[in-house]
Each structure stands twice: as structure tokens, then as C-alpha cells.
Scaffold this motif. Structure first.
Motif, PDB file in Angstrom:
ATOM      1  N   ASP A 253      40.658  13.404 -41.455  1.00  0.00           N
ATOM      2  CA  ASP A 253      40.954  14.456 -40.487  1.00  0.00           C
ATOM      3  C   ASP A 253      41.722  13.822 -39.329  1.00  0.00           C
ATOM      4  O   ASP A 253      41.283  12.804 -38.777  1.00  0.00           O
ATOM      5  N   ILE A 254      42.846  14.435 -38.947  1.00  0.00           N
ATOM      6  CA  ILE A 254      43.657  13.918 -37.842  1.00  0.00           C
ATOM      7  C   ILE A 254      43.698  14.992 -36.757  1.00  0.00           C
ATOM      8  O   ILE A 254      44.155  16.116 -36.991  1.00  0.00           O
ATOM      9  N   TYR A 255      43.193  14.663 -35.571  1.00  0.00           N
ATOM     10  CA  TYR A 255      43.132  15.599 -34.459  1.00  0.00           C
ATOM     11  C   TYR A 255      44.230  15.279 -33.444  1.00  0.00           C
ATOM     12  O   TYR A 255      44.378  14.126 -33.013  1.00  0.00           O
ATOM     13  N   PHE A 256      45.002  16.325 -33.061  1.00  0.00           N
ATOM     14  CA  PHE A 256      46.102  16.196 -32.109  1.00  0.00           C
ATOM     15  C   PHE A 256      45.803  17.018 -30.861  1.00  0.00           C
ATOM     16  O   PHE A 256      45.225  18.105 -30.944  1.00  0.00           O
ATOM     17  N   THR A 257      46.251  16.535 -29.723  1.00  0.00           N
ATOM     18  CA  THR A 257      46.267  17.327 -28.498  1.00  0.00           C
ATOM     19  C   THR A 257      47.438  16.860 -27.655  1.00  0.00           C
ATOM     20  O   THR A 257      48.000  15.783 -27.893  1.00  0.00           O
ATOM     21  N   ALA A 258      47.830  17.664 -26.645  1.00  0.00           N
ATOM     22  CA  ALA A 258      49.028  17.346 -25.871  1.00  0.00           C
ATOM     23  C   ALA A 258      48.839  17.743 -24.415  1.00  0.00           C
ATOM     24  O   ALA A 258      47.987  18.561 -24.063  1.00  0.00           O
ATOM     25  N   VAL A 259      49.691  17.169 -23.567  1.00  0.00           N
ATOM     26  CA  VAL A 259      49.710  17.453 -22.130  1.00  0.00           C
ATOM     27  C   VAL A 259      51.165  17.489 -21.686  1.00  0.00           C
ATOM     28  O   VAL A 259      51.996  16.745 -22.224  1.00  0.00           O
ATOM     29  N   ASP A 260      51.503  18.391 -20.757  1.00  0.00           N
ATOM     30  CA  ASP A 260      52.891  18.457 -20.319  1.00  0.00           C
ATOM     31  C   ASP A 260      53.142  17.540 -19.130  1.00  0.00           C
ATOM     32  O   ASP A 260      52.234  16.855 -18.634  1.00  0.00           O
ATOM     33  N   ALA A 261      54.401  17.523 -18.660  1.00  0.00           N
ATOM     34  CA  ALA A 261      54.786  16.606 -17.591  1.00  0.00           C
ATOM     35  C   ALA A 261      54.077  16.913 -16.282  1.00  0.00           C
ATOM     36  O   ALA A 261      53.953  16.035 -15.419  1.00  0.00           O
ATOM     37  N   ALA A 262      53.586  18.153 -16.113  1.00  0.00           N
ATOM     38  CA  ALA A 262      52.874  18.526 -14.893  1.00  0.00           C
ATOM     39  C   ALA A 262      51.386  18.218 -14.980  1.00  0.00           C
ATOM     40  O   ALA A 262      50.652  18.451 -14.024  1.00  0.00           O
ATOM     41  N   GLY A 263      50.943  17.699 -16.131  1.00  0.00           N
ATOM     42  CA  GLY A 263      49.536  17.349 -16.293  1.00  0.00           C
ATOM     43  C   GLY A 263      48.669  18.455 -16.848  1.00  0.00           C
ATOM     44  O   GLY A 263      47.440  18.328 -16.870  1.00  0.00           O
ATOM     45  N   ASN A 264      49.283  19.548 -17.320  1.00  0.00           N
ATOM     46  CA  ASN A 264      48.509  20.641 -17.918  1.00  0.00           C
ATOM     47  C   ASN A 264      48.129  20.274 -19.351  1.00  0.00           C
ATOM     48  O   ASN A 264      49.013  20.058 -20.199  1.00  0.00           O
ATOM     49  N   SER A 265      46.841  20.187 -19.609  1.00  0.00           N
ATOM     50  CA  SER A 265      46.347  19.727 -20.902  1.00  0.00           C
ATOM     51  C   SER A 265      45.972  20.895 -21.801  1.00  0.00           C
ATOM     52  O   SER A 265      45.421  21.900 -21.338  1.00  0.00           O
ATOM     53  N   MET A 266      46.269  20.750 -23.079  1.00  0.00           N
ATOM     54  CA  MET A 266      45.810  21.752 -24.041  1.00  0.00           C
ATOM     55  C   MET A 266      44.287  21.875 -23.972  1.00  0.00           C
ATOM     56  O   MET A 266      43.589  20.875 -23.835  1.00  0.00           O
ATOM     57  N   PRO A 267      43.766  23.084 -24.107  1.00  0.00           N
ATOM     58  CA  PRO A 267      42.309  23.237 -24.053  1.00  0.00           C
ATOM     59  C   PRO A 267      41.603  22.809 -25.327  1.00  0.00           C
ATOM     60  O   PRO A 267      40.379  22.641 -25.326  1.00  0.00           O
ATOM     61  N   GLY A 268      42.344  22.639 -26.419  1.00  0.00           N
ATOM     62  CA  GLY A 268      41.724  22.283 -27.686  1.00  0.00           C
ATOM     63  C   GLY A 268      42.565  21.310 -28.472  1.00  0.00           C
ATOM     64  O   GLY A 268      43.519  20.706 -27.942  1.00  0.00           O
ATOM     65  N   THR A 269      42.230  21.110 -29.730  1.00  0.00           N
ATOM     66  CA  THR A 269      42.940  20.189 -30.609  1.00  0.00           C
ATOM     67  C   THR A 269      43.430  20.931 -31.846  1.00  0.00           C
ATOM     68  O   THR A 269      42.909  21.983 -32.208  1.00  0.00           O
ATOM     69  N   ASP A 270      44.466  20.370 -32.460  1.00  0.00           N
ATOM     70  CA  ASP A 270      44.954  20.867 -33.749  1.00  0.00           C
ATOM     71  C   ASP A 270      44.565  19.861 -34.832  1.00  0.00           C
ATOM     72  O   ASP A 270      44.700  18.648 -34.627  1.00  0.00           O
ATOM     73  N   LEU A 271      44.118  20.379 -35.969  1.00  0.00           N
ATOM     74  CA  LEU A 271      43.637  19.533 -37.056  1.00  0.00           C
ATOM     75  C   LEU A 271      44.648  19.497 -38.201  1.00  0.00           C
ATOM     76  O   LEU A 271      45.130  20.539 -38.649  1.00  0.00           O
TER      77      LEU A 271
END
Length: 371
Positions: A253-271
Motif C-alpha cells: 500500500d502506498i499512501y500519498f499526500t500533498a501541500v501547496d506553496a502556501a502551506g495548505n495541507s491535504m486533509p487526507g491521503t490517496d492510496l
């Protein structure tokens, strides 16, 4: 006597009406009234009057860092056309707004037409995917069902808020392709510049949190099978990251998440789930291995470290003798199967753990001899 005129209002365009007129004089004490009404038939002209804005519209009712909502209402059925341009752009004409272009045919940020089915009814229109922290001008013009277009568009100036929206992955990303028996390649696209992280864990392991993925940990705050991060320089630009080493013929299982240049983080992960291929890759010697250590006048130790669990074979010959091939080493012979060249040989010798050296003693060596 000169004629006296009256004006009838509220009539419909292109409609035939009958007007009935009864007159009386001013005789006192009782006026004389005509015995019958006089009928006159007339037809109004085709509609030549553009619609009028009503209900205090058009107006901006809401806006965020990426959206704007505006309300419109007119006094008759028709259409409302709008174009959204940057605030510094020159103003378009009514015809240009209806054609969804900016001034002189310039491109616009957004454009649309809203059908107005009923008069005096507010229509709310949402415009999405706008750039944050940006000043815009919204030009709006109305047209009735007869095609009468307002002479000039109304303009609403506004600015979107600073970035407060997390990035999103652009479908079909994230992916992990080019799967081999020991690796895969992670690929990511975002809807805006930013960065991403991923962790790899065994199939059906407890999912890590967003914070754990961003710090390269599994759900137990321990090192995962693999963890790494990458950058996305621009929206819809693919970023790749090599994921290795992985075990062969294994589900992950590979879990991904991301954040933008302003520091706004995704609330969850993609599998993303993968299964590595069966083992088709020979082991690789660790850096500096194999190594000959602890040399005496009659012995030495052969140290071997591999990239995976396995085993090794060896042949020792005097320096200057022809080098044996792979098949010769497996057979414990010198070059071309010559046993006379062999000083020592052995194998298979087990290497029970990847990255940990196994040691094999080499004995019956002759002093002051190069091997």
C-alpha cells in the motif's frame, strides 16, 4: 375641440388589442352619455426595449480564494451574459460580452450565459477555479428573448482571498508505474505548485496519518518500507520519484499526500496499491564488497555483503592465473574447468540478511603469495 390623448402602459409587445371608448358631455345636471362604445383595434410594435436590472442586481454575493458568486435578475425573460477578466483589462462592449470575448477580442478568464426563464427572479451564478489573491472585473449584460441587448454592461470589481485551499491530485494521479521485482516509479500531478510525500507499507497495514506520511513514518511512528518526498513545479506538471528497494512478489500500500506553496495541507491521503514482480534480478554486492580481511601468513577472511538474502560461491587462484568465469566459480574450478589452478573454493555460502556481511574463512594459503 383639440383631441385629448391618454397613454396605455403595461402592454405586451407584438400583441393585438381592442380599445373600447365611451364619451359623455358636461351637460348639467345630467351628462349625456353615448349609447354605445366605439371599438378601435391596434397592434403593439415588436419588442425593441432591452431588459432592465431589478432587485438590486447585479451584485457580488460571495467570494473566496478560488470562487465568486454573483446574483442577477431582470424585468423580463431573457439571458444574462458575463465575462470575467483581470481588473486591469480594458472594458469590453455589450456585444463582446455576449460573444464571450474581452475588449478587442482578447481572451477572458471565464465566460458564460445564464438563461432567465422568469422575470423578477434572482439567478445565482458560481464561478470556480479562480487564482487566489487576484483582482478581477466581472462584466454582465442582459438580453431579452427578442434579442434586445443592453447598451452597456455592468461591471463588478472584486479580489479573491489569499490561498486557503489545499491542493488536489489531478486524475489519474497519483500512480506508481514501471513496477519491477524491486521497485516502481511514483508519478504525481497537482492542480497547483506544491510538494508531496509518500510512504510504502505492507498491504493492509494500518494506514498512516497525513502527518506521518509527511514525516516519512508508518502508523506506528516507525520507518516504513520506503518513504520519500518530491516537488511539483507547476500545475499539471508530472513529478516522478523512484520507490526502492522493495521485496519481490509482494503486495504494498502506498499512501500519498500533498501541500501547496502556501502551506495548505491535504486533509487526507490517496492510496495506490501495487504488487511487485517475481524475483528476476541478481543480487548486488554492497559497496566495498566482496572484501578480503584479516590476512595472515596462511589464511584470510572473505567478507560478502548482498543487496538481498542469498548466497555466494568463490574460487581462489594465484595472481596471474586466468580468471575463471561464472560457471567455473559455481563449479569450484579455475578457468575452463582447470582444477590445478584452484587453491581454495567453496559455496554456496549463505547470506541470511541483506546489507549484513557473511564471512567465509580462506585457509591453506602460502605465505608471501599473491592471490
Amino acid at each position: 375641440l383639440p383631441p385629448v390623448g391618454v397613454t396605455a402602459t403595461g402592454l405586451k409587445a407584438a400583441t393585438t388589442y381592442n380599445a373600447y371608448v365611451v364619451a359623455m358631455d358636461d351637460h348639467e345636471p345630467t351628462p349625456n352619455v353615448q349609447a354605445a362604445a366605439t371599438k378601435r383595434t391596434f397592434t403593439t410594435l415588436a419588442d425593441q426595449t432591452p431588459p432592465v436590472w431589478v432587485l438590486d442586481t447585479p451584485e457580488l454575493t460571495a467570494n473566496t480564494d478560488s470562487t465568486a458568486t454573483f446574483a442577477t435578475a431582470i424585468n423580463e425573460p431573457g439571458k444574462v451574459h458575463y465575462v470575467l477578466v483581470y481588473a486591469a483589462s480594458p472594458p469590453p462592449t455589450s456585444a463582446e460580452v455576449r460573444a464571450w470575448t474581452g475588449s478587442g477580442g482578447l481572451s477572458v478568464v471565464r465566460a458564460n450565459t445564464v438563461v432567465v426563464a422568469a422575470a423578477h427572479t434572482i439567478a445565482s451564478t458560481l464561478t470556480t477555479n479562480l487564482a487566489h489573491s487576484t483582482s478581477f472585473a466581472l462584466y454582465v449584460v442582459a438580453e431579452d428573448v427578442a434579442g434586445n441587448l443592453q447598451a452597456a454592461p455592468e461591471v463588478i470589481y472584486f479580489a479573491t482571498a489569499s490561498d486557503a485551499t489545499p491542493p488536489t491530485f489531478k486524475p489519474p494521479f497519483p500512480t506508481c508505474s514501471d513496477v519491477t521485482d524491486s521497485s516502481c516509479t511514483a508519478k504525481v500531478q497537482l492542480n497547483e505548485p506544491g510538494s508531496y510525500c509518500l510512504v510504502v507499507v505492507p498491504r493492509d497495514a494500518i494506514p498512516p496519518s497525513v502527518a506521518q506520511v509527511r514525516t516519512g513514518l508508518n502508523a506506528h511512528d516507525q520507518s516504513p518500507v520506503f518513504g520519500g518526498c518530491g516537488n511539483v513545479a507547476a500545475a499539471a506538471t508530472t513529478s516522478t520519484l523512484g520507490v526502492a528497494p522493495l521485496s519481490h512478489d509482494t503486495e504494498y500500500d502506498i499512501y500519498f499526500t500533498a501541500v501547496d506553496a502556501a502551506g495548505n495541507s491535504m486533509p487526507g491521503t490517496d492510496l495506490v496499491q501495487i504488487r511487485t514482480l517475481p524475483d528476476h534480478t541478481p543480487p548486488v554486492f554492497g559497496d566495498g564488497f566482496p572484501a578480503i580481511l584479516d590476512v595472515t601468513d596462511s589464511s584470510a577472511n572473505l567478507h560478502v555483503q548482498l543487496s538481498e538474502v542469498g548466497q555466494f560461491f568463490y574460487v581462489v587462484v594465484e595472481d596471474g592465473a586466468p580468471a575463471p568465469g561464472v560457471a567455473d566459480v559455481f563449479s569450484g574450478t579455475g578457468a575452463e574447468g582447470d582444477l590445478n589452478q584452484v587453491v581454495a573454493a567453496g559455496g554456496p555460502v549463505a547470506v541470511p540478511e541483506a546489507g549484513v556481511a557473511a564471512v567465509q574463512a580462506l585457509t591453506r594459503l602460502t605465505e608471501l603469495t599473491d592471490y
